[in-house]
Design a protein around this motif. Structure first.
Motif, mmCIF file in Angstrom:
data_model
loop_
_atom_site.group_PDB
_atom_site.id
_atom_site.type_symbol
_atom_site.label_atom_id
_atom_site.label_comp_id
_atom_site.label_asym_id
_atom_site.label_seq_id
_atom_site.Cartn_x
_atom_site.Cartn_y
_atom_site.Cartn_z
ATOM 1 N N SER A 35 4.645 3.211 2.634
ATOM 2 C CA SER A 35 6.080 3.432 1.773
ATOM 3 C C SER A 35 7.215 3.777 2.811
ATOM 4 O O SER A 35 8.229 3.429 2.740
ATOM 5 C CB SER A 35 5.819 4.402 0.804
ATOM 6 N N ASP A 67 0.824 -1.253 -0.106
ATOM 7 C CA ASP A 67 0.042 -0.038 -0.175
ATOM 8 C C ASP A 67 0.761 1.381 -0.003
ATOM 9 O O ASP A 67 1.782 1.256 0.663
ATOM 10 C CB ASP A 67 -1.083 0.048 1.397
ATOM 11 N N PRO A 68 0.660 2.048 -0.790
ATOM 12 C CA PRO A 68 1.717 3.628 -1.134
ATOM 13 C C PRO A 68 1.541 4.237 0.474
ATOM 14 O O PRO A 68 2.619 4.776 0.648
ATOM 15 C CB PRO A 68 0.753 4.517 -1.938
#
Length: 285
Positions: A101, A97-98
């Protein structure tokens, strides 16, 4: 809320998936009588009994108070809330999932900073998330079949075609790994870990199983628990190496996935290993 909405590995769902049955399962798993738990969370035994048999509906705050006292992991706390008709308390995003990050970056930095020591990032079920260069170098001789899909590092370690033939203190390491896995199961109740344990037990000698069974104690239980220190001694192309392992977790995490991440580091137990690791990292560059 249907049982299918609950975590597939959630313990006590088989008892019906109701909140009361799941709570009772956790209470008994933690070895508390109703009266003891009721006193600890400051409610009457009658009220707790009504909650467990479905006659009373607990508030969200009460569920979280019970879960905190029983030391229930975040994933299973979410399951309890869902079973009671509430939204989950903790996010459970994929590491891809971004929004995670920065977590991925932190894991990468931690692994690289530990070089030349081998280090792995693993999830709750000991599946490999990421490895640094020395760790990858030590896995170089493992058959491809054990490195496909979800790579389970305990399976790779103990499988007869994995690292097992190279482990110099195999019986001792077998017993330690099984004892640690049993403790994980005692804490989480995770069914998939129970399946993994059964598989790993088939790889070890009766002597190792007996020794592992002695290392299952958790807080509040009697028994000697796990050994204070068990070395991991491995035959490699750069010599016989001896390690001590350490575990780092993300203690402040409020996401299920992040809370279950762990960094397993293998530090040199002697000067010869420390020197040999320099050769290993050079060859992995």
């Amino acid at each position: 809320m249907s049982v299918s909405a609950l975590s597939s590995a959630s313990p006590f769902v088989a008892s019906g998936g109701s909140f009361g049955a799941m709570l009772r399962g956790w209470r008994e798993h933690r070895r508390y009588r109703q009266m003891e738990l009721a006193l600890e969370v400051e409610i009457s035994t009658r009220h707790l009994s009504f909650i467990e048999n479905g006659r009373s509906r607990p508030s969200r705050e009460m569920i979280l108070r019970l879960a905190e006292f029983l030391d229930i992991p975040f994933r299973e706390q979410n399951d309890l809330l869902i079973a009671a008709g509430f939204a989950p308390e903790y996010g459970a995003r994929s590491l891809k999932d971004p929004s995670l990050s920065e977590v991925r970056r932190a894991v990468g930095l931690m692994l690289s900073s530990l070089e030349p020591c081998p280090a792995l990032a693993v999830d709750r079920r000991w599946n490999l998330v990421e490895a640094n260069r020395p760790a990858k170098a030590l896995l170089a001789g493992v058959p491809e079949e054990l490195l496909r899909g979800d790579v389970n590092v305990l399976r790779v370690s103990l499988h007869p075609r994995g690292l097992a033939p190279q482990i110099l203190n195999l019986s001792e390491w077998h017993a330690y790994v099984l004892g640690r896995l049993r403790r994980d199961i005692a804490i989480t109740g995770d069914r998939q870990l129970q399946v993994l344990l059964a598989e790993l037990e088939s790889y070890v000698s009766p002597n190792s199983r007996a020794r592992a069974a002695k290392g299952t104690a958790i807080a509040g239980e009697s028994g000697p628990g796990l050994p204070v220190l068990v070395p991991f001694r491995l035959r490699t192309p750069v010599g016989d190496l001896s390690f001590v392992s350490t575990t780092t977790v993300f203690g402040s995490a409020l996401d299920v996935t992040v809370s279950e991440l762990a960094i397993e580091s293998f530090l040199p137990a002697d000067e010869a290993t420390a020197e040999a690791l320099k050769t290993l990292i050079h060859g992995a560059s």
